[in-house]
Design a protein around this motif. Structure first.
Motif, PDB file in Angstrom:
ATOM      1  N   SER A  11       6.787   6.753  -6.286  1.00 17.23           N
ATOM      2  CA  SER A  11       5.721   5.935  -5.717  1.00 17.23           C
ATOM      3  C   SER A  11       6.295   4.766  -4.919  1.00 17.23           C
ATOM      4  N   THR A  41       3.426   5.032  -2.450  1.00 21.89           N
ATOM      5  CA  THR A  41       2.426   3.986  -2.222  1.00 21.89           C
ATOM      6  C   THR A  41       3.052   2.694  -1.716  1.00 21.89           C
ATOM      7  N   SER A  70      -1.040   7.886   1.580  1.00 21.85           N
ATOM      8  CA  SER A  70      -1.033   7.104   0.338  1.00 21.85           C
ATOM      9  C   SER A  70      -0.384   5.728   0.456  1.00 21.85           C
ATOM     10  N   ALA A  72       0.283   2.100   0.743  1.00 21.13           N
ATOM     11  CA  ALA A  72      -0.560   0.909   0.668  1.00 21.13           C
ATOM     12  C   ALA A  72       0.223  -0.372   0.924  1.00 21.13           C
ATOM     13  N   SER A 100      -4.761   3.562   4.295  1.00 16.55           N
ATOM     14  CA  SER A 100      -4.594   3.042   2.940  1.00 16.55           C
ATOM     15  C   SER A 100      -3.793   1.740   2.891  1.00 16.55           C
TER      16      SER A 100
END
Length: 135
Positions: A11, A41, A70, A72, A100
């Protein structure tokens, strides 16, 4: 670099590339690899003293990262790279596709771009505000 997208269990990715010969194709491949990850992310990417990364590389990086579904949080730092107005505008256009993205930190430690480049950075921020309003 494109193999990064296959690491779908990550992630967060932090890459610090100092004094390397990544070049424009390598920067674009990094963007494509990171942007294709389904789980990423957050990422931090530092390019320092990478003289072979220029406008085409930054544009390719933005296009690749812009494909992410994804991502962010994004932190990009460029120091002593050969980036000008066209590169910053290309980065802005690519990152503009990120729906995102909620946090972005962009650091440019050189004076190669003018008001046109600054407008590109402002465009990234404006897109983030627009995307936040759509949630």
């Amino acid at each position: 670099a494109q193999g990064l997208g296959a690491l779908n269990f990550l992630s967060f990715v932090f890459l610090r590339l100092n004094g390397c010969n990544v070049g424009d194709p390598g920067a674009a491949a990094l963007g494509q690899g990171l942007g294709s990850s389904k789980s990423l992310t957050s990422t931090r990417l530092y390019l320092q003293d990478c003289c072979n990364v220029g406008d085409a590389g930054l544009t390719g990086l933005g296009q690749g990262l812009g494909a992410s579904k994804s991502l962010a949080k994004l932190h990009l730092a460029f120091r002593e790279c050969d980036i000008g107005d066209a590169g910053v505008a290309g980065l802005a256009q690519g990152l503009g596709a990120l729906k995102s993205l909620t946090i972005a930190e962009l650091l440019f430690d050189h004076k190669k771009f003018s008001a046109v480049g600054r407008d590109g950075v402002i465009g990234i921020l404006a897109n983030m505000v627009k995307n936040e309003g759509e949630h």
